[in-house]
Write an enzyme that holds these catalytic residues in place. Structure first.
Site, PDB file in Angstrom:
ATOM      1  N   HIS A 103       0.964  -1.367   0.247  1.00 30.40           N
ATOM      2  CA  HIS A 103      -0.005   0.007   0.354  1.00 30.40           C
ATOM      3  C   HIS A 103       0.475   1.364  -0.049  1.00 30.40           C
ATOM      4  CE1 HIS A 103      -3.668   2.694   1.047  1.00 30.40           C
ATOM      5  NE2 HIS A 103      -3.871   2.115   1.402  1.00 30.40           N
ATOM      6  N   GLU A 159      -0.724   0.736  -5.516  1.00 28.65           N
ATOM      7  CA  GLU A 159      -1.086   0.730  -4.782  1.00 28.65           C
ATOM      8  C   GLU A 159      -0.457  -1.058  -5.420  1.00 28.65           C
ATOM      9  OE1 GLU A 159      -3.605   2.734  -1.891  1.00 28.65           O
ATOM     10  OE2 GLU A 159      -4.089   0.100  -1.994  1.00 28.65           O
TER      11      GLU A 159
END
Ligand code: TA6
Length: 305
Positions: free
Chosen positions: A172, A275
């Site tokens: 992330h 991400e």
């Protein structure tokens, strides 16, 4: 679960003039990497790469000035590890968003000075009584981080149990940008996405991505690399990947930024998340004894003037 003292970690894993262990903001250990190519920092809390800065460059990763470093908490910035699910738990809303890997202390496996001057750090996390309450499977996670002119991050999920499991997740990554309203993101043109800001409606990306409001999208069925073109910082940051068929793009914008306790009200202008994921329908079945690799390579170059 790692509770090694910083002194123990330095005794076992430090490399002179390259790798050392220091106390992070809450006293929990942080790996400090300084080599011929770049500086980097990795918090053992969540195995979060909180900093990567090639020499002569602005930081590549964004870390909130209000990030919280505490056991059980995710660090707001760097590269949190979402695993073994992405987003809300598929069936139980009481379970933590993005799984538990990002909120637990990881152990150091080893550190290596590479022949080309880069540095590799390997961290690990295995199941325990607490993780099995949240997710009833036996696993061994390993994160390999190679710091050089590029940043390579590989998450290997191994099934150490006797039954198959299905997992999802993401690296992330929070990228530091000069001005989020001036960037474009290339690589997803023509790709379908689920727009979480628009009630989960399906859309198709027209042209490069620009950010002009809250953005929360899962791009599906894509193995493409993405490039963040940043005219303010005069650079292009490319994210290449393996083991992933989905990419998430996120910026909380003004209102959501204000609702996040560990994020500054105006910090949304300085960051964008791109991400490398196994999100939405892009989950992976891992057989007993099997493994899944989720890999990312971040490189940076100048914008041709
Ligand atoms: O990756 C995008 C996203 O799933 C958004 O929906 C947003 O919630 C973001 O993650 C941050 O989640 P967090 O749980 O760290 O606040």
């Amino acid at each position: 679960m790692s509770t090694d003292s910083i002194q123990d970690l330095n005794a076992r894993f430090a490399i002179a003039d390259q790798v050392s262990f220091v106390a992070g903001p809450s006293g929990s250990p942080v790996v400090s990497v300084r080599n011929a190519h770049a500086d980097a920092a990795i918090a053992l809390q969540g195995a979060d790469v909180t900093g990567f800065q090639p020499h002569g460059q602005e930081p590549i990763l964004f870390l909130s000035r209000q990030a919280v470093y505490a056991s059980g908490k995710a660090i707001r910035g760097g590269i949190p590890i979402c695993w073994p699910w992405f987003g809300p738990h598929p069936t139980d809303p009481a379970k933590p968003d993005h799984g538990f890997a990002r909120t637990r202390p990881w152990s150091v496996r080893d550190t290596t000075a590479m022949p080309d001057g880069a540095t590799m750090v390997r961290l690990g996390l295995t199941d325990d009584a607490e993780t099995r309450v949240l997710w009833p499977y036996a696993f061994a996670l390993e994160l390999a981080v190679t710091v050089g002119t590029t940043l390579e991050v590989t998450l290997v999920a191994r099934n150490t149990g006797h039954e198959p499991f299905v997992c999802g997740g993401a690296l992330h990554s929070y990228f530091h940008v000069g001005d989020v309203t001036a960037i474009t993101i290339q690589g997803l043109e023509g790709t379908a996405y689920v727009d979480k800001v628009d009630g989960g409606r399906s859309q198709v990306q027209q042209g490069p991505i620009t950010i002009a409001g809250e953005t929360d999208r899962v791009y599906t069925d894509t193995t493409a690399s993405c490039t963040i073109v940043d005219p303010t910082l005069g650079r292009r940051v490319t994210v290449a990947k393996e083991g992933s068929r989905s990419t998430v793009v996120w910026n909380p914008w003004r209102d959501k930024a204000r609702r996040l306790a560990d994020f500054g009200d105006d910090e949304y202008t300085e960051m964008v998340c791109v991400e490398v994921a196994n999100a939405g329908g892009d989950t992976v079945m891992v057989a007993p004894g099997g493994k899944h690799h989720l890999e990312m390579m971040i490189s940076v170059g100048a914008i041709a003037s």
